[in-house]
Design a protein around this motif. Structure first.
Motif, PDB file in Angstrom:
ATOM      1  N   CYS A  76       0.834  -1.203   0.000  1.00  0.00           N
ATOM      2  CA  CYS A  76       0.000   0.000   0.000  1.00  0.00           C
ATOM      3  C   CYS A  76       0.870   1.255   0.000  1.00  0.00           C
ATOM      4  O   CYS A  76       0.619   2.196  -0.768  1.00  0.00           O
ATOM      5  N   ARG A  77       1.904   1.285   0.827  1.00  0.00           N
ATOM      6  CA  ARG A  77       2.794   2.460   0.880  1.00  0.00           C
ATOM      7  C   ARG A  77       3.516   2.648  -0.455  1.00  0.00           C
ATOM      8  O   ARG A  77       3.702   3.768  -0.917  1.00  0.00           O
ATOM      9  N   ILE A  78       3.902   1.560  -1.089  1.00  0.00           N
ATOM     10  CA  ILE A  78       4.573   1.649  -2.390  1.00  0.00           C
ATOM     11  C   ILE A  78       3.614   2.196  -3.445  1.00  0.00           C
ATOM     12  O   ILE A  78       3.972   3.082  -4.223  1.00  0.00           O
ATOM     13  N   ARG A  79       2.388   1.702  -3.454  1.00  0.00           N
ATOM     14  CA  ARG A  79       1.409   2.195  -4.431  1.00  0.00           C
ATOM     15  C   ARG A  79       1.086   3.670  -4.205  1.00  0.00           C
ATOM     16  O   ARG A  79       0.896   4.428  -5.161  1.00  0.00           O
ATOM     17  N   LEU A  80       1.017   4.104  -2.950  1.00  0.00           N
ATOM     18  CA  LEU A  80       0.798   5.521  -2.672  1.00  0.00           C
ATOM     19  C   LEU A  80       1.944   6.367  -3.231  1.00  0.00           C
ATOM     20  O   LEU A  80       1.720   7.432  -3.803  1.00  0.00           O
ATOM     21  N   CYS A  81       3.174   5.894  -3.071  1.00  0.00           N
ATOM     22  CA  CYS A  81       4.337   6.601  -3.620  1.00  0.00           C
ATOM     23  C   CYS A  81       4.249   6.704  -5.128  1.00  0.00           C
ATOM     24  O   CYS A  81       4.565   7.755  -5.702  1.00  0.00           O
ATOM     25  N   GLU A  82       3.860   5.646  -5.757  1.00  0.00           N
ATOM     26  CA  GLU A  82       3.747   5.653  -7.214  1.00  0.00           C
ATOM     27  C   GLU A  82       2.709   6.671  -7.695  1.00  0.00           C
ATOM     28  O   GLU A  82       2.753   7.110  -8.834  1.00  0.00           O
ATOM     29  N   ARG A  83       1.829   7.072  -6.800  1.00  0.00           N
ATOM     30  CA  ARG A  83       0.805   8.067  -7.128  1.00  0.00           C
ATOM     31  C   ARG A  83       1.175   9.460  -6.607  1.00  0.00           C
ATOM     32  O   ARG A  83       0.352  10.368  -6.596  1.00  0.00           O
ATOM     33  N   GLY A  84       2.406   9.630  -6.102  1.00  0.00           N
ATOM     34  CA  GLY A  84       2.881  10.949  -5.697  1.00  0.00           C
ATOM     35  C   GLY A  84       2.832  11.265  -4.218  1.00  0.00           C
ATOM     36  O   GLY A  84       3.153  12.376  -3.810  1.00  0.00           O
ATOM     37  N   TYR A  85       2.428  10.301  -3.385  1.00  0.00           N
ATOM     38  CA  TYR A  85       2.351  10.528  -1.942  1.00  0.00           C
ATOM     39  C   TYR A  85       3.548   9.900  -1.246  1.00  0.00           C
ATOM     40  O   TYR A  85       3.804   8.706  -1.401  1.00  0.00           O
ATOM     41  N   ALA A  86       4.260  10.687  -0.450  1.00  0.00           N
ATOM     42  CA  ALA A  86       5.283  10.117   0.419  1.00  0.00           C
ATOM     43  C   ALA A  86       4.585   9.621   1.683  1.00  0.00           C
ATOM     44  O   ALA A  86       3.501  10.111   2.037  1.00  0.00           O
ATOM     45  N   SER A  87       5.173   8.660   2.367  1.00  0.00           N
ATOM     46  CA  SER A  87       4.603   8.206   3.629  1.00  0.00           C
ATOM     47  C   SER A  87       5.722   7.828   4.584  1.00  0.00           C
ATOM     48  O   SER A  87       6.787   7.380   4.173  1.00  0.00           O
ATOM     49  N   VAL A  88       5.451   8.042   5.855  1.00  0.00           N
ATOM     50  CA  VAL A  88       6.413   7.665   6.890  1.00  0.00           C
ATOM     51  C   VAL A  88       5.660   6.822   7.913  1.00  0.00           C
ATOM     52  O   VAL A  88       4.539   7.139   8.297  1.00  0.00           O
ATOM     53  N   PHE A  89       6.264   5.714   8.305  1.00  0.00           N
ATOM     54  CA  PHE A  89       5.674   4.787   9.270  1.00  0.00           C
ATOM     55  C   PHE A  89       6.608   4.752  10.474  1.00  0.00           C
ATOM     56  O   PHE A  89       7.753   4.311  10.355  1.00  0.00           O
ATOM     57  N   VAL A  90       6.160   5.271  11.609  1.00  0.00           N
ATOM     58  CA  VAL A  90       7.016   5.473  12.777  1.00  0.00           C
ATOM     59  C   VAL A  90       6.575   4.580  13.931  1.00  0.00           C
ATOM     60  O   VAL A  90       5.383   4.476  14.235  1.00  0.00           O
ATOM     61  N   ASP A  91       7.561   3.953  14.588  1.00  0.00           N
ATOM     62  CA  ASP A  91       7.287   3.212  15.828  1.00  0.00           C
ATOM     63  C   ASP A  91       7.085   4.224  16.955  1.00  0.00           C
ATOM     64  O   ASP A  91       7.875   5.161  17.111  1.00  0.00           O
ATOM     65  N   MET A  92       6.039   4.057  17.744  1.00  0.00           N
ATOM     66  CA  MET A  92       5.794   4.932  18.892  1.00  0.00           C
ATOM     67  C   MET A  92       6.919   4.789  19.908  1.00  0.00           C
ATOM     68  O   MET A  92       7.622   3.762  19.933  1.00  0.00           O
ATOM     69  N   ALA A  93       7.069   5.778  20.753  1.00  0.00           N
ATOM     70  CA  ALA A  93       8.077   5.732  21.809  1.00  0.00           C
ATOM     71  C   ALA A  93       7.916   4.449  22.627  1.00  0.00           C
ATOM     72  O   ALA A  93       6.805   4.078  23.002  1.00  0.00           O
ATOM     73  N   GLY A  94       9.027   3.773  22.857  1.00  0.00           N
ATOM     74  CA  GLY A  94       9.025   2.555  23.656  1.00  0.00           C
ATOM     75  C   GLY A  94       8.575   1.313  22.919  1.00  0.00           C
ATOM     76  O   GLY A  94       8.436   0.250  23.527  1.00  0.00           O
ATOM     77  N   THR A  95       8.341   1.412  21.616  1.00  0.00           N
ATOM     78  CA  THR A  95       7.956   0.234  20.838  1.00  0.00           C
ATOM     79  C   THR A  95       8.920   0.069  19.671  1.00  0.00           C
ATOM     80  O   THR A  95       9.542   1.034  19.221  1.00  0.00           O
ATOM     81  N   GLY A  96       9.048  -1.156  19.185  1.00  0.00           N
ATOM     82  CA  GLY A  96       9.909  -1.419  18.035  1.00  0.00           C
ATOM     83  C   GLY A  96      11.313  -0.887  18.222  1.00  0.00           C
ATOM     84  O   GLY A  96      11.932  -1.105  19.259  1.00  0.00           O
ATOM     85  N   ALA A  97      11.803  -0.135  17.250  1.00  0.00           N
ATOM     86  CA  ALA A  97      13.168   0.391  17.283  1.00  0.00           C
ATOM     87  C   ALA A  97      13.248   1.796  17.880  1.00  0.00           C
ATOM     88  O   ALA A  97      14.297   2.428  17.821  1.00  0.00           O
ATOM     89  N   SER A  98      12.162   2.300  18.448  1.00  0.00           N
ATOM     90  CA  SER A  98      12.152   3.645  19.023  1.00  0.00           C
ATOM     91  C   SER A  98      12.557   3.640  20.488  1.00  0.00           C
ATOM     92  O   SER A  98      12.275   2.693  21.218  1.00  0.00           O
TER      93      SER A  98
END
Length: 93
Positions: A60-82
């Motif tokens: 989905c993020r790749i298809r949005l980019c192909e249509r001109g939208y950038a996207s950022v997916f961020v881990d919340m504080a204390g989760t994942g790599a944050s």
């Protein structure tokens, strides 16, 4: 399985998003390769971007980019790599 991006999509993984208190959040940025100004969609979840939730929405993020939208997916504080502490049920105010 994650979809391979088209040539017109650039992915930058584990970018640091630094909060006002110095906490560093980890995010993946998907953007059109043409580097022209445009809209950015931000996703901020307690589900790790490098886990199943990240891979489920990769296409989905790749298809949005192909249509001109950038996207950022961020881990919340204390989760994942944050950094920091996850305070899901802490009362605000």
């Amino acid at each position: 399985m994650a979809e391979q991006p088209a040539n017109d999509v650039q992915i930058e993984r584990d970018l640091a998003v630094v909060l006002a208190d110095g906490t560093r959040l980890s995010g993946d940025l998907y953007r059109p390769a043409h580097h022209q100004p445009g809209p950015v969609l931000a996703s901020y979840y307690p589900y790790r971007k490098d886990d199943i939730i990240g891979s489920l929405f990769e296409g989905c993020r790749i298809r949005l980019c192909e249509r001109g939208y950038a996207s950022v997916f961020v881990d919340m504080a204390g989760t994942g790599a944050s950094e920091g502490a996850w305070r899901c049920f802490e009362q605000i105010g």
